[in-house]
Design a protein around this motif. Sequence first.
Motif, mmCIF file in Angstrom:
data_model
loop_
_atom_site.group_PDB
_atom_site.id
_atom_site.type_symbol
_atom_site.label_atom_id
_atom_site.label_comp_id
_atom_site.label_asym_id
_atom_site.label_seq_id
_atom_site.Cartn_x
_atom_site.Cartn_y
_atom_site.Cartn_z
ATOM 1 N N ILE A 58 47.815 33.056 32.733
ATOM 2 C CA ILE A 58 48.467 34.214 32.728
ATOM 3 C C ILE A 58 47.388 35.042 33.629
ATOM 4 N N ASP A 62 48.159 39.637 36.577
ATOM 5 C CA ASP A 62 49.489 39.918 36.668
ATOM 6 C C ASP A 62 50.306 40.647 35.031
ATOM 7 N N ASP A 65 49.991 44.293 35.517
ATOM 8 C CA ASP A 65 51.062 45.017 36.963
ATOM 9 C C ASP A 65 52.033 45.219 36.691
ATOM 10 N N GLN A 66 52.336 43.914 35.359
ATOM 11 C CA GLN A 66 53.394 44.321 33.639
ATOM 12 C C GLN A 66 53.736 44.902 33.004
#
Length: 76
Positions: A58, A62, A65-66
Amino acid sequence: MLLVNATRKQGSAVYRNRFRRRVRMAFLQILRSDPQFTPFSGVVWVRPARGGKMGRDIPYADIADQLMLALRRWKA
């Protein structure tokens, strides 16, 4: 407090440790970069999606951002 969990079903130890390290680093970067999160007093529990591919890497962006999205929702 930050809780990061990745089970054996979600990849090898290398991938799980890399995921945990990326989440920790992204969380610390967010807390340092945005002063509104400095007095943060809560628990954030992060784990990879169950439906994701095993051993899938991952990206750091990402994860960051999450985490930012989750913290903004927390403050709202």
